[in-house]
Design a protein around this motif. Structure first.
Motif, short mmCIF file in Angstrom:
data_model
loop_
_atom_site.label_atom_id
_atom_site.label_comp_id
_atom_site.label_asym_id
_atom_site.label_seq_id
_atom_site.Cartn_x
_atom_site.Cartn_y
_atom_site.Cartn_z
N VAL A 92 0.87 -1.18 0.00
CA VAL A 92 0.00 0.00 0.00
C VAL A 92 0.90 1.23 0.00
O VAL A 92 1.83 1.32 0.81
N VAL A 93 0.64 2.16 -0.91
CA VAL A 93 1.41 3.40 -0.97
C VAL A 93 0.45 4.59 -0.96
O VAL A 93 -0.71 4.48 -1.36
N TYR A 94 0.96 5.75 -0.49
CA TYR A 94 0.13 6.95 -0.31
C TYR A 94 0.80 8.16 -0.95
O TYR A 94 2.03 8.24 -1.01
N ALA A 95 -0.03 9.12 -1.38
CA ALA A 95 0.49 10.39 -1.90
C ALA A 95 -0.54 11.49 -1.68
O ALA A 95 -1.75 11.26 -1.84
N GLU A 138 -0.79 6.15 6.25
CA GLU A 138 -1.84 5.23 6.70
C GLU A 138 -2.71 5.90 7.75
O GLU A 138 -3.94 5.82 7.70
N ALA A 139 -2.07 6.59 8.70
CA ALA A 139 -2.83 7.28 9.76
C ALA A 139 -3.67 8.42 9.20
O ALA A 139 -4.83 8.61 9.58
N VAL A 163 -6.24 16.14 -0.52
CA VAL A 163 -6.67 14.79 -0.89
C VAL A 163 -5.51 13.83 -0.59
O VAL A 163 -4.36 14.12 -0.91
N CYS A 164 -5.85 12.70 0.01
CA CYS A 164 -4.85 11.66 0.28
C CYS A 164 -5.21 10.45 -0.58
O CYS A 164 -6.26 9.83 -0.40
N PHE A 165 -4.33 10.12 -1.52
CA PHE A 165 -4.54 8.98 -2.41
C PHE A 165 -3.88 7.74 -1.82
O PHE A 165 -2.77 7.81 -1.29
N ARG A 166 -4.58 6.62 -1.93
CA ARG A 166 -4.04 5.33 -1.48
C ARG A 166 -4.13 4.34 -2.64
O ARG A 166 -5.19 4.20 -3.27
N VAL A 167 -3.02 3.68 -2.94
CA VAL A 167 -2.99 2.68 -4.00
C VAL A 167 -2.57 1.36 -3.36
O VAL A 167 -1.55 1.29 -2.65
N THR A 168 -3.37 0.33 -3.63
CA THR A 168 -3.14 -0.98 -3.01
C THR A 168 -2.93 -2.04 -4.11
O THR A 168 -3.72 -2.11 -5.06
N ALA A 169 -1.87 -2.82 -3.96
CA ALA A 169 -1.60 -3.91 -4.91
C ALA A 169 -2.29 -5.18 -4.42
O ALA A 169 -2.12 -5.58 -3.28
#
Length: 193
Positions: A92-95, A138-139, A163-169
């Motif tokens: 999981v990565v965030y931007a 994550e928090a 905006v907080c984007f989360r990408v999950t593999a």
């Protein structure tokens, strides 16, 4: 008889002279009346000056330097957390990303978020939340609001939407693939500021 003819001819000439005098007087009166009418002519004028307002949105990856990314080719490069280009299943990565009205905007905005995931990224999902600050982890994601809400409003020049984007593999992510996920912020002008 000649005397009568002479008197009749003289009377006729006098009649014509009178008629000419009356006609000439009428012409003078007509001209005078026209001049009098012209003296009572009046005009009133009004004009208005018109122009258009300004409207636009801009984005920032750091919350400080905002600029216009008006096409997909000019899209901002999001700073995803370490490993975004080397994903494995369950990673999981965030931007973060921030959006505001352009500084010369004179209208507020209703903004709709759209996203497109490259088909090569099988099993990868993307979602987002709105956050109070630009930090994205994550928090921060867990504390965010309105997960995947389609729209948000920018009601003043002071409004900034973080905006907080989360990408999950996913588990079915194949090896050696590359692709992009693109987010579009489509703004429609609303009321004057």
């Amino acid at each position: 008889m000649t005397a009568e003819r002479g008197e009749t001819a003289a009377e006729t000439r006098r009649g014509w002279t009178k008629a000419r005098a009356i006609l000439a007087g009428g012409l003078v009166l007509g001209v005078g009346a026209a001049i009098t009418l012209a003296a009572w002519t009046d005009n009133e004028w009004a004009t208005g000056i018109f122009g258009s307002g300004n409207f636009g949105i801009e984005g920032s990856t750091d919350g400080t330097a905002f600029s216009d990314h008006s096409s997909e080719a000019e899209a901002a490069d999001l700073a995803f957390t370490v490993g975004a280009e080397n994903l494995a299943p369950d990673d999981v990565v965030y931007a973060p990303f921030a959006v505001q009205l352009e500084r010369d905007s004179t209208y507020d905005a209703e903004v709709t978020i759209g996203q497109a995931v490259d088909p090569a990224l099988v099993g990868v999902t993307a979602d987002y939340v709105f956050t109070d600050t630009l930090g994205c982890s994550e928090a921060a994601y867990a504390a965010g609001t309105d997960e995947n809400a389609a729209t948000f409003a920018l009601g003043s020049l002071d409004d900034v939407q973080n905006v907080c984007f989360r990408v999950t593999a996913g588990d079915d992510l194949p090896q050696g693939v590359n692709g992009e996920i693109t987010w579009n912020f489509a703004a429609v002008s609303g009321d004057a500021l």
